[in-house]
Motif scaffolding. Structure first.
Motif, PDB file in Angstrom:
ATOM      1  N   HIS A   3      38.931  24.995 -10.408  1.00 37.30           N
ATOM      2  CA  HIS A   3      39.571  25.054 -11.724  1.00 37.30           C
ATOM      3  C   HIS A   3      41.088  25.011 -11.623  1.00 37.30           C
ATOM      4  O   HIS A   3      41.674  25.642 -10.753  1.00 37.30           O
ATOM      5  N   ARG A   4      41.735  24.302 -12.557  1.00 34.62           N
ATOM      6  CA  ARG A   4      43.195  24.340 -12.559  1.00 34.62           C
ATOM      7  C   ARG A   4      43.687  25.542 -13.352  1.00 34.62           C
ATOM      8  O   ARG A   4      43.126  25.906 -14.375  1.00 34.62           O
ATOM      9  N   GLU A   5      44.735  26.135 -12.815  1.00 38.72           N
ATOM     10  CA  GLU A   5      45.282  27.379 -13.362  1.00 38.72           C
ATOM     11  C   GLU A   5      45.718  27.258 -14.817  1.00 38.72           C
ATOM     12  O   GLU A   5      45.558  28.180 -15.603  1.00 38.72           O
ATOM     13  N   ASP A   6      46.322  26.108 -15.139  1.00 38.46           N
ATOM     14  CA  ASP A   6      46.917  25.952 -16.468  1.00 38.46           C
ATOM     15  C   ASP A   6      45.940  25.378 -17.491  1.00 38.46           C
ATOM     16  O   ASP A   6      46.352  24.910 -18.550  1.00 38.46           O
ATOM     17  N   GLN A  56      43.765  29.908 -23.184  1.00 40.50           N
ATOM     18  CA  GLN A  56      43.576  29.557 -21.776  1.00 40.50           C
ATOM     19  C   GLN A  56      42.075  29.396 -21.510  1.00 40.50           C
ATOM     20  O   GLN A  56      41.264  30.125 -22.089  1.00 40.50           O
ATOM     21  N   SER A  58      40.607  30.363 -18.961  1.00 32.78           N
ATOM     22  CA  SER A  58      40.129  31.632 -18.390  1.00 32.78           C
ATOM     23  C   SER A  58      39.764  32.630 -19.501  1.00 32.78           C
ATOM     24  O   SER A  58      38.859  33.450 -19.347  1.00 32.78           O
ATOM     25  N   HIS A 154      35.348  29.264 -15.807  1.00 28.63           N
ATOM     26  CA  HIS A 154      36.708  29.290 -15.244  1.00 28.63           C
ATOM     27  C   HIS A 154      37.023  30.654 -14.630  1.00 28.63           C
ATOM     28  O   HIS A 154      36.817  31.684 -15.270  1.00 28.63           O
ATOM     29  N   SER A 155      37.493  30.665 -13.403  1.00 30.95           N
ATOM     30  CA  SER A 155      37.873  31.895 -12.678  1.00 30.95           C
ATOM     31  C   SER A 155      36.711  32.851 -12.416  1.00 30.95           C
ATOM     32  O   SER A 155      36.928  33.990 -12.029  1.00 30.95           O
TER      33      SER A 155
END
Ligand SMILES: [Zn+2]
Length: 209
Positions: A3-6, A56, A58, A154-155
């Motif tokens: 997953h991309r952070e942003d 987000q 996340s 995500h995360s």
């Protein structure tokens, strides 16, 4: 991969999820899980219907997790029902985005109909958010829907696939396109370390002609 952070979810998709969750869980249930997942700002306050970044990815994942935990053993079924309601919302409120208005699927074989709706879902998500990577995979007779940017997990980490909400929307989408219930199985999940979440369309579950 991973997953991309942003990663973000756009407003229209957050709105779709919250309207659908309220339909299934009631306003009190939704408000409780919004508070539990740090999204209290959406209590009685839906995001607008546009393609601006809403939350987000996340946070969206936390909401999914909160619903699963809040309802205990019933959590997974609840998430599937919310997924189902999300597809209904998309058909009714986002038909242009989905690109399904006026399509005549009746003349197509079942497999083509399934492929059509899965492709429509992947391209709608990509159109709404340039970060999304989703596609349809065809291997022999098997069709699968794949997303390497899945926000539901995500995360999160898990030994087993956890994207129940997706199972609900894809099942409802295939039912809309074919008139039949098909089994959908999540074979791969980012949460367990795979490169993407992969949802395979299996057999038709009823024998209606
Ligand atoms: Zn996932």
């Amino acid at each position: 991969m991973g997953h991309r952070e942003d990663a973000v979810i756009v407003n229209t998709i957050v709105r779709q999820a919250l309207v659908s969750a309220e339909e299934v869980m009631g306003a009190n249930g939704l408000n409780a899980v919004l508070r539990l997942s740090g999204l209290g700002r959406f209590v009685n306050n839906l995001p607008p219907d546009n393609l601006e970044p809403g939350i987000q990815a996340s946070e969206y994942a936390r909401l999914n997790q909160a619903i699963e935990e809040f309802y205990g053993r019933g959590g997974r079924g609840m998430l599937r029902r919310i997924g189902k309601a999300s597809f209904e919302y998309a058909i009714n409120e986002q038909a242009a985005l989905l690109g399904v208005a006026g399509t005549a699927l009746k003349l197509l074989p079942q497999k083509q109909r399934i492929k059509f709706i899965l492709n429509s879902m992947a391209s709608a998500l990509k159109k709404s958010n340039a970060q999304v990577e989703a596609w349809v995979d065809e291997e022999g007779e098997t069709l699968a829907y794949i997303e390497s940017s899945c926000a539901i997990c995500h995360s999160r980490t898990s030994e087993k696939p956890i994207c129940y909400l997706y199972l609900g929307s894809l099942g409802e989408a295939v039912k809309w396109a074919t008139g039949k219930e098909y089994s959908i199985v999540e074979t791969h999940c980012l949460a367990k370390g795979d490169d993407y979440c992969r949802f395979e369309v299996g057999e038709a579950l009823d024998n209606d002609k």
